[in-house]
Design a protein around this motif. Structure first.
Motif, PDB file in Angstrom:
ATOM      1  N   PRO A 192     -22.538 -52.483  16.881  1.00 16.92           N
ATOM      2  CA  PRO A 192     -22.294 -53.587  17.831  1.00 16.92           C
ATOM      3  C   PRO A 192     -21.094 -53.362  18.733  1.00 16.92           C
ATOM      4  O   PRO A 192     -21.126 -53.770  19.904  1.00 16.92           O
ATOM      5  CB  PRO A 192     -22.080 -54.794  16.913  1.00 16.92           C
ATOM      6  CG  PRO A 192     -22.874 -54.483  15.689  1.00 16.92           C
ATOM      7  CD  PRO A 192     -22.752 -52.997  15.499  1.00 16.92           C
ATOM      8  N   LEU A 193     -20.054 -52.707  18.246  1.00 17.93           N
ATOM      9  CA  LEU A 193     -18.884 -52.455  19.096  1.00 17.93           C
ATOM     10  C   LEU A 193     -19.222 -51.466  20.204  1.00 17.93           C
ATOM     11  O   LEU A 193     -18.742 -51.591  21.335  1.00 17.93           O
ATOM     12  CB  LEU A 193     -17.711 -51.949  18.263  1.00 17.93           C
ATOM     13  CG  LEU A 193     -16.874 -53.014  17.558  1.00 17.93           C
ATOM     14  CD1 LEU A 193     -15.827 -52.363  16.660  1.00 17.93           C
ATOM     15  CD2 LEU A 193     -16.195 -53.941  18.565  1.00 17.93           C
ATOM     16  N   ASN A 197     -19.168 -52.642  24.102  1.00 18.76           N
ATOM     17  CA  ASN A 197     -18.341 -51.977  25.100  1.00 18.76           C
ATOM     18  C   ASN A 197     -19.166 -51.329  26.203  1.00 18.76           C
ATOM     19  O   ASN A 197     -18.687 -51.173  27.326  1.00 18.76           O
ATOM     20  CB  ASN A 197     -17.436 -50.942  24.421  1.00 18.76           C
ATOM     21  CG  ASN A 197     -16.230 -51.597  23.781  1.00 18.76           C
ATOM     22  OD1 ASN A 197     -15.244 -51.896  24.439  1.00 18.76           O
ATOM     23  ND2 ASN A 197     -16.327 -51.862  22.486  1.00 18.76           N
ATOM     24  N   LEU A 198     -20.397 -50.978  25.892  1.00 14.08           N
ATOM     25  CA  LEU A 198     -21.297 -50.491  26.933  1.00 14.08           C
ATOM     26  C   LEU A 198     -21.606 -51.586  27.942  1.00 14.08           C
ATOM     27  O   LEU A 198     -21.762 -51.331  29.138  1.00 14.08           O
ATOM     28  CB  LEU A 198     -22.599 -49.991  26.289  1.00 14.08           C
ATOM     29  CG  LEU A 198     -23.703 -49.476  27.219  1.00 14.08           C
ATOM     30  CD1 LEU A 198     -23.207 -48.303  28.061  1.00 14.08           C
ATOM     31  CD2 LEU A 198     -24.934 -49.090  26.416  1.00 14.08           C
ATOM     32  N   ALA A 199     -21.645 -52.849  27.460  1.00 16.37           N
ATOM     33  CA  ALA A 199     -22.017 -53.978  28.311  1.00 16.37           C
ATOM     34  C   ALA A 199     -20.879 -54.477  29.187  1.00 16.37           C
ATOM     35  O   ALA A 199     -21.121 -55.163  30.177  1.00 16.37           O
ATOM     36  CB  ALA A 199     -22.528 -55.138  27.454  1.00 16.37           C
ATOM     37  N   GLU A 204     -15.098 -48.687  27.358  1.00  9.94           N
ATOM     38  CA  GLU A 204     -15.754 -47.402  27.121  1.00  9.94           C
ATOM     39  C   GLU A 204     -16.224 -47.315  25.668  1.00  9.94           C
ATOM     40  O   GLU A 204     -15.416 -47.338  24.756  1.00  9.94           O
ATOM     41  CB  GLU A 204     -14.770 -46.264  27.399  1.00  9.94           C
ATOM     42  CG  GLU A 204     -15.373 -44.885  27.320  1.00  9.94           C
ATOM     43  CD  GLU A 204     -16.252 -44.566  28.517  1.00  9.94           C
ATOM     44  OE1 GLU A 204     -17.238 -43.834  28.332  1.00  9.94           O
ATOM     45  OE2 GLU A 204     -15.955 -45.045  29.621  1.00  9.94           O
ATOM     46  N   PRO A 205     -17.508 -47.247  25.411  1.00  3.64           N
ATOM     47  CA  PRO A 205     -17.973 -47.078  24.032  1.00  3.64           C
ATOM     48  C   PRO A 205     -17.599 -45.698  23.507  1.00  3.64           C
ATOM     49  O   PRO A 205     -17.454 -44.740  24.282  1.00  3.64           O
ATOM     50  CB  PRO A 205     -19.489 -47.234  24.154  1.00  3.64           C
ATOM     51  CG  PRO A 205     -19.801 -46.840  25.549  1.00  3.64           C
ATOM     52  CD  PRO A 205     -18.619 -47.265  26.375  1.00  3.64           C
ATOM     53  N   PRO A 243     -29.973 -50.895  25.810  1.00  2.58           N
ATOM     54  CA  PRO A 243     -28.877 -50.035  26.281  1.00  2.58           C
ATOM     55  C   PRO A 243     -29.142 -49.342  27.611  1.00  2.58           C
ATOM     56  O   PRO A 243     -28.202 -49.153  28.385  1.00  2.58           O
ATOM     57  CB  PRO A 243     -28.684 -49.027  25.136  1.00  2.58           C
ATOM     58  CG  PRO A 243     -29.915 -49.113  24.317  1.00  2.58           C
ATOM     59  CD  PRO A 243     -30.445 -50.491  24.477  1.00  2.58           C
ATOM     60  N   ILE A 244     -30.396 -48.979  27.917  1.00  2.00           N
ATOM     61  CA  ILE A 244     -30.621 -48.321  29.209  1.00  2.00           C
ATOM     62  C   ILE A 244     -30.437 -49.308  30.346  1.00  2.00           C
ATOM     63  O   ILE A 244     -29.943 -48.948  31.420  1.00  2.00           O
ATOM     64  CB  ILE A 244     -32.013 -47.657  29.277  1.00  2.00           C
ATOM     65  CG1 ILE A 244     -32.154 -46.822  30.554  1.00  2.00           C
ATOM     66  CG2 ILE A 244     -33.129 -48.681  29.241  1.00  2.00           C
ATOM     67  CD1 ILE A 244     -31.213 -45.663  30.672  1.00  2.00           C
TER      68      ILE A 244
END
Length: 364
Positions: A192-193, A197-199, A204-205, A243-244
């Motif tokens: 989830p983190l 962070n991607l969102a 930056e993930p 995620p994409i």
């Protein structure tokens, strides 16, 4: 009080982890060298795509007026170049530190497709010099057994990446199991983190999920412009669709997500400059779904019976390839498109994890 709590938690994180999440540009030097990529549960309803959805007439006048042939985006060739650069970096790491990255996989049950994917990962790891370990568990294993195997890999300093081959048997809680994976070894990028962070802009993930990351890299290395383009993602799974869509937004595309409950998905899809099909339904996307000149990324790998094939089946995508080649400007094949890129990104994430663990930089 809340600000104080956040600052205390952040202070307890390892320094490299704190930097990775709180500094947006950290750890991009590595990726820039090998890749072109720069650095509500109550509402959840499982998508069920109806095979009886009304099909349109696919021999449209618009289609017949296009005489070009789509460029085939060769994931095999691009992934081969990435693997070569990873192998060189692993070799240099071994020469300077006498250590190499380690990747561990947990395989539950004997799904034919999962076993094939794992074999591909083993072969690719050996090719680039990454150590590979696997724990195979029976179909009827317990969550405790899976979590126990994960814990052992979490504590193993020779392992820098851990993945659980999905899907898991239905009696196992996928979210609970994936949450056991150590954040710094989550090379699948599903923690989830990492997704959070991607969102978020400016964040930056540690790791980007491999298939979405591979799709973007494929676009970039093929010279496809993403910024300002209309992108449509078909499917909203945690593994690919979600995620994409987030990653395309980070690359400044205008993104729409189509799912099984979307009204008139064909109309929405026809507006896209970039179409990513990740629904898991063979030949769902027909020519009538495509805007002439669109770039089509087919994530689907669906086995369909074929008595003429050596194994009795063949793999097809979510996109009708023959119709797409008459309309799209570029399209990925299945197999040989997104699949090899996914494996290459897994190796890339594992190498990045090892470099953090060893404090190994590209200019050593």
């Amino acid at each position: 009080m809340r600000e104080r709590t956040v600052s205390i938690v952040a202070a307890l994180w390892p320094i490299w982890l704190r930097k990775s999440f709180l500094t947006p540009s950290i750890s991009r030097a590595f990726s820039d060298q090998i890749l072109k990529s720069p650095a509500l549960s109550s509402l959840d309803i499982t998508d069920s795509w109806s095979s009886t959805r009304k099909k349109s007439d696919h021999s449209s006048t618009q289609e017949s007026q296009n005489n070009w042939t789509a460029k085939i985006l060769d994931g095999n060739a691009i992934a081969k170049g990435i693997r070569s650069r990873i192998a060189s970096e692993v070799s240099r790491m071994n020469e300077l530190t006498a250590r190499v990255p380690g990747l561990a996989v947990i395989l539950v049950g004997q799904r034919r497709d999962s076993e094939t994917y794992v074999r591909n990962k083993i072969s690719a790891s050996e090719e680039v010099g990454i150590n590979f370990k696997m724990t195979a568990l029976p179909e009827n294993c317990t969550e405790y057994e899976v979590c126990n195997a994960l814990s052992r890999f979490n504590e193993d300093p020779s392992i820098h990446g851990i993945i659980v081959q999905l899907p898991l048997p239905q009696h196992l809680d996928e979210a609970k199991i994936l949450n056991v994976i150590s954040l710094e070894k989550d090379v699948d990028g599903f923690h989830p983190l990492n997704i959070g962070n991607l969102a978020m802009q400016g964040m930056e993930p540690l790791f980007i999920p491999c298939t979405p990351k591979g799709c973007i890299e494929l676009l970039l290395q093929s010279g496809v412009e993403i910024m300002g383009k209309k992108a449509v993602v078909i499917g909203r799974s945690n593994i690919v669709g979600l995620p994409i869509s987030l990653l395309l937004q980070r690359h400044h595309a205008t993104v729409s997500v189509v799912h099984a409950f979307t009204k008139d998905p064909e109309k929405i899809a026809r507006e896209s400059d970039i179409l990513v099909a990740a629904a898991g339904v063979p030949n769902l996307v027909r020519g009538s779904w495509l805007k002439p000149g669109a770039v089509v990324i087919d994530v689907g790998t669906n086995p369909v019976e074929d008595p003429r094939s050596e194994h009795g089946y063949r793999l097809v995508g979510d996109v009708c390839f023959e119709e797409a080649t008459r309309l799209a400007s570029a399209v990925t094949p299945v197999p040989g498109g997104v699949g090899p890129m996914t494996v290459a990104m897994l190796l890339c994430n594992t190498l990045e994890s090892a470099k953090r663990a060893f404090k190994f930089t590209s200019n050593e």
